[in-house]
Design an enzyme around this catalytic site. Structure first.
Site, PDB file in Angstrom:
ATOM      1  N   ASN A   3       0.780  -1.246   0.000  1.00  0.00           N
ATOM      2  CA  ASN A   3       0.000   0.000   0.000  1.00  0.00           C
ATOM      3  C   ASN A   3       0.810   1.295   0.000  1.00  0.00           C
ATOM      4  OD1 ASN A   3       0.696  -0.519   2.652  1.00  0.00           O
ATOM      5  ND2 ASN A   3      -1.205   0.293   3.488  1.00  0.00           N
ATOM      6  N   GLU A  47       4.899  -4.028  11.971  1.00  0.00           N
ATOM      7  CA  GLU A  47       3.940  -2.921  11.804  1.00  0.00           C
ATOM      8  C   GLU A  47       2.728  -3.537  11.121  1.00  0.00           C
ATOM      9  OE1 GLU A  47       4.421   0.093  12.956  1.00  0.00           O
ATOM     10  OE2 GLU A  47       6.490  -0.199  13.546  1.00  0.00           O
ATOM     11  N   CYS A  50      -3.036   1.532   6.734  1.00  0.00           N
ATOM     12  CA  CYS A  50      -3.133   0.844   8.030  1.00  0.00           C
ATOM     13  C   CYS A  50      -3.847   1.704   9.078  1.00  0.00           C
ATOM     14  CB  CYS A  50      -1.756   0.437   8.516  1.00  0.00           C
ATOM     15  SG  CYS A  50      -0.565   1.764   8.363  1.00  0.00           S
TER      16      CYS A  50
HETATM   17  P1  NAP Z   1       0.552  -9.027   3.531  1.00  0.00           P
HETATM   18  O1  NAP Z   1      -0.292  -9.861   2.659  1.00  0.00           O
HETATM   19  O2  NAP Z   1       0.741  -9.436   4.948  1.00  0.00           O
HETATM   20  O3  NAP Z   1       1.971  -8.926   2.784  1.00  0.00           O
HETATM   21  C1  NAP Z   1       3.011  -8.151   3.315  1.00  0.00           C
HETATM   22  C2  NAP Z   1       4.334  -8.735   2.847  1.00  0.00           C
HETATM   23  O4  NAP Z   1       4.529 -10.009   3.451  1.00  0.00           O
HETATM   24  C3  NAP Z   1       4.399  -8.968   1.339  1.00  0.00           C
HETATM   25  O5  NAP Z   1       5.697  -8.688   0.882  1.00  0.00           O
HETATM   26  C4  NAP Z   1       4.095 -10.453   1.235  1.00  0.00           C
HETATM   27  O6  NAP Z   1       4.582 -11.040   0.048  1.00  0.00           O
HETATM   28  C5  NAP Z   1       4.853 -10.975   2.442  1.00  0.00           C
HETATM   29  N1  NAP Z   1       4.440 -12.304   2.899  1.00  0.00           N
HETATM   30  C6  NAP Z   1       3.298 -12.985   2.622  1.00  0.00           C
HETATM   31  N2  NAP Z   1       3.314 -14.176   3.256  1.00  0.00           N
HETATM   32  C7  NAP Z   1       4.485 -14.249   3.935  1.00  0.00           C
HETATM   33  C8  NAP Z   1       5.069 -15.219   4.791  1.00  0.00           C
HETATM   34  N3  NAP Z   1       4.445 -16.349   5.085  1.00  0.00           N
HETATM   35  N4  NAP Z   1       6.273 -14.962   5.332  1.00  0.00           N
HETATM   36  C9  NAP Z   1       6.904 -13.775   5.074  1.00  0.00           C
HETATM   37  N5  NAP Z   1       6.401 -12.824   4.261  1.00  0.00           N
HETATM   38  C10 NAP Z   1       5.203 -13.062   3.706  1.00  0.00           C
HETATM   39  O7  NAP Z   1       0.041  -7.518   3.564  1.00  0.00           O
HETATM   40  P2  NAP Z   1      -0.430  -6.597   2.373  1.00  0.00           P
HETATM   41  O8  NAP Z   1      -1.753  -7.078   1.895  1.00  0.00           O
HETATM   42  O9  NAP Z   1       0.669  -6.397   1.385  1.00  0.00           O
HETATM   43  O10 NAP Z   1      -0.596  -5.231   3.153  1.00  0.00           O
HETATM   44  C11 NAP Z   1      -1.729  -4.915   3.880  1.00  0.00           C
HETATM   45  C12 NAP Z   1      -1.509  -5.060   5.365  1.00  0.00           C
HETATM   46  O11 NAP Z   1      -0.391  -4.303   5.782  1.00  0.00           O
HETATM   47  C13 NAP Z   1      -2.692  -4.493   6.148  1.00  0.00           C
HETATM   48  O12 NAP Z   1      -2.996  -5.355   7.205  1.00  0.00           O
HETATM   49  C14 NAP Z   1      -2.156  -3.168   6.659  1.00  0.00           C
HETATM   50  O13 NAP Z   1      -2.780  -2.672   7.805  1.00  0.00           O
HETATM   51  C15 NAP Z   1      -0.737  -3.520   6.915  1.00  0.00           C
HETATM   52  N6  NAP Z   1       0.069  -2.308   6.975  1.00  0.00           N
HETATM   53  C16 NAP Z   1       0.532  -1.879   8.187  1.00  0.00           C
HETATM   54  C17 NAP Z   1       1.262  -0.690   8.276  1.00  0.00           C
HETATM   55  C18 NAP Z   1       1.811  -0.192   9.581  1.00  0.00           C
HETATM   56  O14 NAP Z   1       2.718   0.633   9.544  1.00  0.00           O
HETATM   57  N7  NAP Z   1       1.315  -0.641  10.717  1.00  0.00           N
HETATM   58  C19 NAP Z   1       1.494   0.047   7.123  1.00  0.00           C
HETATM   59  C20 NAP Z   1       0.993  -0.426   5.909  1.00  0.00           C
HETATM   60  C21 NAP Z   1       0.294  -1.607   5.850  1.00  0.00           C
HETATM   61  P3  NAP Z   1       3.565 -11.364  -1.163  1.00  0.00           P
HETATM   62  O15 NAP Z   1       3.007 -10.057  -1.596  1.00  0.00           O
HETATM   63  O16 NAP Z   1       4.457 -11.996  -2.152  1.00  0.00           O
HETATM   64  O17 NAP Z   1       2.518 -12.284  -0.621  1.00  0.00           O
END
Ligand code: NAP
Length: 473
Positions: free
Chosen positions: A151, A247, A281
């Site tokens: 995002n 995060e 987020c």
């Molecule tokens: P996500 O599906 O959890 O993916 C995040 C990263 O983790 C991607 O690079 C993903 O790779 C990787 N990943 C997936 N499965 C994994 C595993 N088993 N082991 C290690 N890495 C793995 O999240 P998203 O959909 O990209 O982002 C949305 C989420 O991020 C929301 O929950 C949002 O709230 C959170 N977020 C939090 C913050 C904060 O600062 N608190 C900021 C922004 C976003 P792939 O894409 O290849 O699956």
């Protein structure tokens, strides 16, 4: 177009590729390399080899490298923003805003690189500390793996790469599968700096395979992860003694007291709830407003929502575009439908038109509906009436998440009370919970994560504190 991995300062082919499509109208963008397990291992070895040259960099050299990144982003702002808009469907005006913030983030890192100081310990405050001089130093932790979400594919990467370089660590970036182009663009920029080769690498491919390899490897000293709570928890469970910063997600809430400027707040709430299609987020998901102000507020808010332009993310006047993929769009719509079945009313939107979920305003949503108690991560906001600020505090705290919360009030006692009672990482008084600038400490409690970003704070997490004691004889 075929892209390459960026390893040890070289563009490297893979044996397998995955096609990348844009979320808006699903255009083919590029074939993205899927790193093999051997390539991930190689990248880790290259990073280890770069550890000493990173340790040897002076604070001034690290700072200059980070400023070299800033300068190139300044020169190529539009291009960087267009990549974000294309691969994530973030409307161009927000993508340009993200690049402005990215430049600031790297600049903060350049400044913090010069400020990483320890402290003098008053050893003689202890009976046995007489004639001892002691101080602390912060040393680089070693190879850092950064796993990032889709995002904010530049600014949230900057929150990891910036402090890693400032601390003197090599960093391996594994971007989200939907946003490899931004990561590879960054590699292009970093390639032109004086950073030692191997100290920044980009490995693309599926999260679970590459993620597991990085998380389980002994030579990787820290995982800095931003993403969903489910993946964050699984990383923490596997990481053992490795340092992990997480995060994660949220269902951020905001309280609106009586006697405030409803019209100005409604405008802010629309930005907080619908920017980047609510895929933020700290997106404003839950609004709790005093009964007396409810009607005027919802009317103002809907007037604002109606003025939002929905469509092509590359157009500068677009406010809302497609969500990251169809599956997520359908999931969000199902959550809206569930809320309605549980008694909520749709005050605006609620439909998918041309594959885009319309900005949606719900009222009277029960707290156990998924759209309230889980992270919506969609252009949806709910507005519920409260009869006291205390009730609003209790609703916000009744959540598995706790990233940031906001309260609008003119009463200083109420604001002070809320700041003490809200169980979140950050309380924003008289603004939306979506407010963030990049040097402030940022992170959550409960399922929203552990650790803090905001360059100075991330920098501390990416170092080891060493104590030096001198016996003065
Ligand atoms: P996500 O599906 O959890 O993916 C995040 C990263 O983790 C991607 O690079 C993903 O790779 C990787 N990943 C997936 N499965 C994994 C595993 N088993 N082991 C290690 N890495 C793995 O999240 P998203 O959909 O990209 O982002 C949305 C989420 O991020 C929301 O929950 C949002 O709230 C959170 N977020 C939090 C913050 C904060 O600062 N608190 C900021 C922004 C976003 P792939 O894409 O290849 O699956």
């Amino acid at each position: 177009m075929k892209k390459a991995l960026y390893m040890n300062g070289k563009w490297t082919d893979a044996s397998e590729y995955a096609a990348l499509h844009s979320p808006y109208q699903e255009e083919f963008l590029a074939n993205i390399p899927v790193a093999t397990s051997e390539q991930v291992e190689e990248a880790i070895q290259f990073a280890i080899n770069a550890e000493q040259s990173m340790r040897d960099l002076t604070s001034l050299e690290k700072s200059k490298i980070l400023l070299q990144i800033c300068a190139q982003f300044e020169d190529r702002k539009e291009e960087a923003a267009k990549i974000i808009a294309t691969e994530t469907a973030k409307p161009m005006k927000f993508a340009l805003g993200e690049i402005e913030r990215t430049i600031e983030t790297y600049r903060f890192a350049a400044e913090e690189a010069k400020r990483l100081t320890g402290e003098l310990i008053p050893m003689d405050a202890a009976k046995n500390g007489f004639n001892k001089l002691a101080y602390t130093l912060y040393e680089p932790i070693g190879t850092v793996a950064a796993i990032t979400p889709f995002n904010f594919p530049q600014n949230l990467v900057a929150h990891k790469v910036g402090p890693a370089i400032a601390a003197g660590n090599p960093v391996i970036l594994k971007p989200a599968s939907q946003t490899p182009l931004s990561a590879l663009f960054l590699a292009e920029l970093i390639h032109n700096t004086d950073l030692p080769k191997g100290a920044f690498q980009v490995i693309t491919g599926g999260g679970s395979q590459i993620g597991d390899h990085l998380v389980l490897h002994n030579a990787v000293k820290m995982i800095t992860f931003t993403g969903s709570p489910g993946v964050g928890k699984s990383i923490k469970n596997k990481a053992g003694l490795k340092r992990v910063s997480l995060e994660l997600g949220s269902n951020a809430g905001c309280i609106i007291d009586n006697g405030v400027d409803i019209s100005a707040i409604a405008k802010k709430c629309v930005v907080g709830a619908f920017s980047n299609q609510g895929q933020v987020c700290i997106s404003l998901q839950r609004i709790y407003i005093m009964e007396d102000s409810y009607k005027a507020f919802i009317d103002e808010l809907i007037k604002e929502v109606k003025s939002l332009k929905i469509g092509n993310p590359l157009l500068l006047d677009t406010d809302i575009s497609a969500m990251i993929n169809k599956k997520e769009t359908v999931r969000a719509k199902a959550w809206i439908d569930e809320a309605v079945n549980l008694g909520a009313t749709i005050e605006y939107g609620g439909e998918i038109i041309n594959d885009m979920l319309q900005p949606t305003v719900l009222a009277n949503v029960p707290s156990h509906a998924k759209i309230s108690c889980q992270e919506a991560f969609a252009p949806v906001v709910l507005i519920n009436k409260i009869s006291s600020v205390e009730e609003g505090i209790s609703e916000i705290n009744h959540s598995i998440y706790g990233l940031q919360a906001g309260i609008f009030t003119n009463n200083i006692t109420t604001a002070f009370h809320a700041s003490k009672c809200l169980h979140v990482g950050g309380v924003i008084i008289n603004d939306i919970p979506t407010f963030r600038v990049d040097q402030m400490p940022y992170g959550g409690v409960k399922d929203s994560g552990t650790g803090r970003e905001g360059i100075k704070y991330a920098l501390e997490e990416m170092t080891e504190m060493k104590l030096v004691v001198w016996n003065e004889g």
